[in-house]
Design a protein around this motif. Structure first.
Motif, PDB file in Angstrom:
ATOM      1  N   TYR A 278       7.223   0.470   9.592  1.00  0.00           N
ATOM      2  CA  TYR A 278       8.257  -0.194  10.378  1.00  0.00           C
ATOM      3  C   TYR A 278       8.142  -1.721  10.464  1.00  0.00           C
ATOM      4  O   TYR A 278       9.090  -2.369  10.864  1.00  0.00           O
ATOM      5  CB  TYR A 278       8.270   0.379  11.806  1.00  0.00           C
ATOM      6  N   GLU A 279       7.009  -2.308  10.112  1.00  0.00           N
ATOM      7  CA  GLU A 279       6.871  -3.754  10.257  1.00  0.00           C
ATOM      8  C   GLU A 279       7.073  -4.458   8.922  1.00  0.00           C
ATOM      9  O   GLU A 279       6.665  -3.949   7.872  1.00  0.00           O
ATOM     10  CB  GLU A 279       5.487  -4.116  10.816  1.00  0.00           C
TER      11      GLU A 279
ATOM     12  N   ALA B 214       8.035  -3.609  -0.407  1.00  0.00           N
ATOM     13  CA  ALA B 214       9.284  -3.041   0.108  1.00  0.00           C
ATOM     14  C   ALA B 214       9.045  -1.626   0.616  1.00  0.00           C
ATOM     15  O   ALA B 214       8.318  -0.840   0.004  1.00  0.00           O
ATOM     16  CB  ALA B 214      10.346  -3.035  -0.991  1.00  0.00           C
ATOM     17  N   LYS B 215       9.648  -1.301   1.760  1.00  0.00           N
ATOM     18  CA  LYS B 215       9.473   0.036   2.332  1.00  0.00           C
ATOM     19  C   LYS B 215      10.084   1.099   1.425  1.00  0.00           C
ATOM     20  O   LYS B 215       9.519   2.185   1.263  1.00  0.00           O
ATOM     21  CB  LYS B 215      10.130   0.113   3.721  1.00  0.00           C
TER      22      LYS B 215
ATOM     23  N   VAL C 294      -2.044   1.905  11.897  1.00  0.00           N
ATOM     24  CA  VAL C 294      -1.865   1.190  10.633  1.00  0.00           C
ATOM     25  C   VAL C 294      -0.692   1.771   9.852  1.00  0.00           C
ATOM     26  O   VAL C 294       0.172   1.045   9.336  1.00  0.00           O
ATOM     27  CB  VAL C 294      -3.161   1.260   9.794  1.00  0.00           C
ATOM     28  N   LEU C 295      -0.632   3.101   9.749  1.00  0.00           N
ATOM     29  CA  LEU C 295       0.440   3.745   8.994  1.00  0.00           C
ATOM     30  C   LEU C 295       1.794   3.486   9.645  1.00  0.00           C
ATOM     31  O   LEU C 295       2.806   3.321   8.950  1.00  0.00           O
ATOM     32  CB  LEU C 295       0.170   5.250   8.894  1.00  0.00           C
ATOM     33  N   HIS C 296       1.831   3.434  10.963  1.00  0.00           N
ATOM     34  CA  HIS C 296       3.078   3.120  11.676  1.00  0.00           C
ATOM     35  C   HIS C 296       3.570   1.731  11.293  1.00  0.00           C
ATOM     36  O   HIS C 296       4.776   1.514  11.089  1.00  0.00           O
ATOM     37  CB  HIS C 296       2.837   3.214  13.191  1.00  0.00           C
ATOM     38  N   ARG C 297       2.665   0.780  11.179  1.00  0.00           N
ATOM     39  CA  ARG C 297       3.057  -0.579  10.817  1.00  0.00           C
ATOM     40  C   ARG C 297       3.556  -0.650   9.372  1.00  0.00           C
ATOM     41  O   ARG C 297       4.499  -1.382   9.068  1.00  0.00           O
ATOM     42  CB  ARG C 297       1.875  -1.536  11.013  1.00  0.00           C
TER      43      ARG C 297
ATOM     44  N   MET D 211      -1.899   2.156   1.994  1.00  0.00           N
ATOM     45  CA  MET D 211      -1.096   3.351   1.787  1.00  0.00           C
ATOM     46  C   MET D 211       0.391   3.038   1.911  1.00  0.00           C
ATOM     47  O   MET D 211       0.849   2.483   2.907  1.00  0.00           O
ATOM     48  CB  MET D 211      -1.504   4.421   2.802  1.00  0.00           C
ATOM     49  N   ALA D 212       1.158   3.409   0.884  1.00  0.00           N
ATOM     50  CA  ALA D 212       2.595   3.176   0.877  1.00  0.00           C
ATOM     51  C   ALA D 212       3.279   4.043   1.928  1.00  0.00           C
ATOM     52  O   ALA D 212       2.775   5.108   2.298  1.00  0.00           O
ATOM     53  CB  ALA D 212       3.167   3.476  -0.506  1.00  0.00           C
ATOM     54  N   PRO D 213       4.451   3.615   2.432  1.00  0.00           N
ATOM     55  CA  PRO D 213       5.145   4.414   3.451  1.00  0.00           C
ATOM     56  C   PRO D 213       5.387   5.857   3.030  1.00  0.00           C
ATOM     57  O   PRO D 213       5.197   6.777   3.827  1.00  0.00           O
ATOM     58  CB  PRO D 213       6.465   3.649   3.637  1.00  0.00           C
TER      59      PRO D 213
END
Length: 495
Positions: free
Chosen positions: A209-210, A235-236, A203-206, A162-164
């Protein structure tokens, strides 16, 4: 959410796959009737895409509580099983898989449709090495907000891919599928998705931000251009990803294998080693030329009656074709700016919009908006409706910056309308869309400010338990969870 059965077409005596979706097992916030309406619309839109890399849908409908799709039965293995049987996956295979997926995504995004749930389980590798993508449009049917929780408490969609912007509940577009493609390529090369964890939220947090681990640290033999491409896809900010599937394909093309013999069954390089090889026992016999028939003179009045009948039956695509064909004849007979032509053009644009043909609807809506603007001014309700519909097209076409500019330009006119009228509800809708587009473009601070203000105003207008403030609070809480520091750091990768 559903099951897939092997079945047989009794009339043509062929094996088919039947996918059953259960509306009552999906998102609680979406009524079963709305689910069925969305299902029919998505089936109609996805049926517009013809590509050898997409599973063919033969039929769709409902039977009791079930929604069903009757599809081509695809021989082979899904990509997840194919990876498990050939780990480590040769990087040449990865390039071949990605290039084939780019061809599919380019066709899908041109409609435009966003897959929303691209992952190895939704890709089949056939015995001839070609890929088939499954479940096109299913994520859109289940819920427009793919991060909303189902009855089981699991997010709709696959958090690992899932994309940011999708994780934050923002607007999705072709750039969202490109991110999922980057995750898929990373997994094929490394054996693991770039961001894993014990919970969906972790997972979504990573994802948000990671930074992903450069793949050459795990596999030095992977070419540097392939590593660079994966990092761009992951890319975020969507604006930092490739511009489209075609650009990704062009980057992959120099890495495709040279002509030669396939290495065995289910080899995904086969289409590039022996592309479109003719059958050895079949000779191509050219068809005799056929003269194009002379089109008859169109009867505009009769055509309009036929359009009304077709729309009443739900045959929107046929109605679109007739409207598109009679417009030039009507303009020649009555004049481009005549009331008859304007009514036809408005019906044409509205029908294209209802049919999900945003690329064709956009120029018609802009033309209608410009004509109405010249006559009635920028605050005219019809002018605003045409511009709002055009902004929706831009949003669906994956042009968030252009859609954002259009929404912002019409918002003041809606906000200046009397309180309690239709303009107030539309202004809330436009502000909500602006917030989601800001999320999609990576401007989380501005998005949070926008949505927080909308929550305050919608609570005052509707009360705290109305659907809009409830949905806004859920989204803002989710964003707050993502922004909050996590104890012990983010979850480590799955072993």
């Amino acid at each position: 959410m559903g099951q897939v059965w092997t079945a047989y077409d009794g009339r043509l005596d062929r094996r088919v796959a039947v996918k059953l979706l259960r509306p009552d097992h999906m998102a609680a916030a979406t009524a079963a009737g709305e689910m069925r309406r969305r299902f029919v619309r998505e089936c109609r839109v996805t049926a517009q895409v013809t590509h050898p890399g997409l599973v063919t849908v033969y039929d769709a409908g409902s039977d009791g509580d079930d929604l069903y799709l009757v599809m081509q039965y695809v021989e082979g293995a899904d990509l997840a099983d194919h990876l498990a049987e050939h780990e480590p996956y040769p990087w040449q295979w990865v390039v071949s898989v990605a290039a084939q997926l780019c061809a599919v995504l380019a066709a899908v995004h041109a409609v435009p449709i966003v897959h929303r749930d691209l992952k190895p389980r939704n890709v089949m590798v056939k015995p001839d090495g070609t890929l088939t993508v499954l479940d096109l449009g299913v994520a859109s049917v289940i819920d427009t907000d793919t991060t909303r929780l189902t009855h089981t408490g699991s997010p709709i969609g696959s958090p690992a891919y899932m994309a940011p912007e999708q994780a934050m509940g923002g607007a999705v577009g072709p750039y969202t599928d490109l991110y999922a493609l980057g995750v898929l390529i990373h997994e094929l090369l490394s054996g693991n998705v770039p961001f894993a964890g014990s919970t969906a939220l972790g997972v979504l947090h990573r994802h948000l931000y990671e930074a992903p681990l450069p793949i050459r640290r795990l596999r030095p033999e992977v070419p540097e251009p392939l590593e660079a491409l994966v990092l761009r896809l992951l890319a975020k900010d969507p604006q930092h990803r490739p511009s489209g599937a075609l650009e990704v394909y062009e980057a992959l093309a120099p890495l495709l294998p040279n002509r030669g013999a396939p290495s065995g069954p289910l080899d995904p390089t086969r289409p590039f080693l022996r592309p479109f090889a003719p059958w050895p026992d079949r000779a191509a016999v050219p068809s005799p030329p056929v003269a194009a028939p002379t089109p008859p003179r169109l009867d505009v009045a009769a055509a309009v009656d036929e359009v009304k009948r077709l729309l009443g039956e739900g045959s929107i695509t046929q109605a679109v074709d007739i409207l598109g064909s009679i417009l030039p004849a009507a303009a020649a007979e009555h004049g481009e700016h005549s009331p008859v032509v304007r009514i036809l053009r408005k019906q044409y644009a509205t029908t294209l919009l209802d049919d999900g043909q945003y690329r064709r609807a956009l120029p018609e809506l802009r033309r209608l908006a410009d004509d109405r603007l010249a006559e009635a001014g920028p605050a005219d309700p019809q002018t605003l409706q045409f511009r709002y519909d055009a902004a929706q097209c831009l949003e669906q076409l994956g042009e968030p910056a252009a859609a954002l500019a259009e929404y912002r330009s019409v918002l003041p006119y809606y906000e200046n309308q009397p309180p309690g009228g239709p303009g107030a509800a539309r202004s809330f809708d436009v502000r909500h869309r602006i917030g989601n587009l800001l999320l999609a473009m990576g401007d989380h601070t501005a998005a949070q400010h926008q949505l927080q203000g909308l929550l305050h105003d919608s609570e005052r207008a509707y009360g705290p338990y109305h659907q809009l403030p409830v949905e806004l609070r859920r989204g803002l809480n989710r964003q707050q969870q993502f922004h909050s520091p996590r104890r012990g750091g983010a979850p480590g990768p799955a072993r």
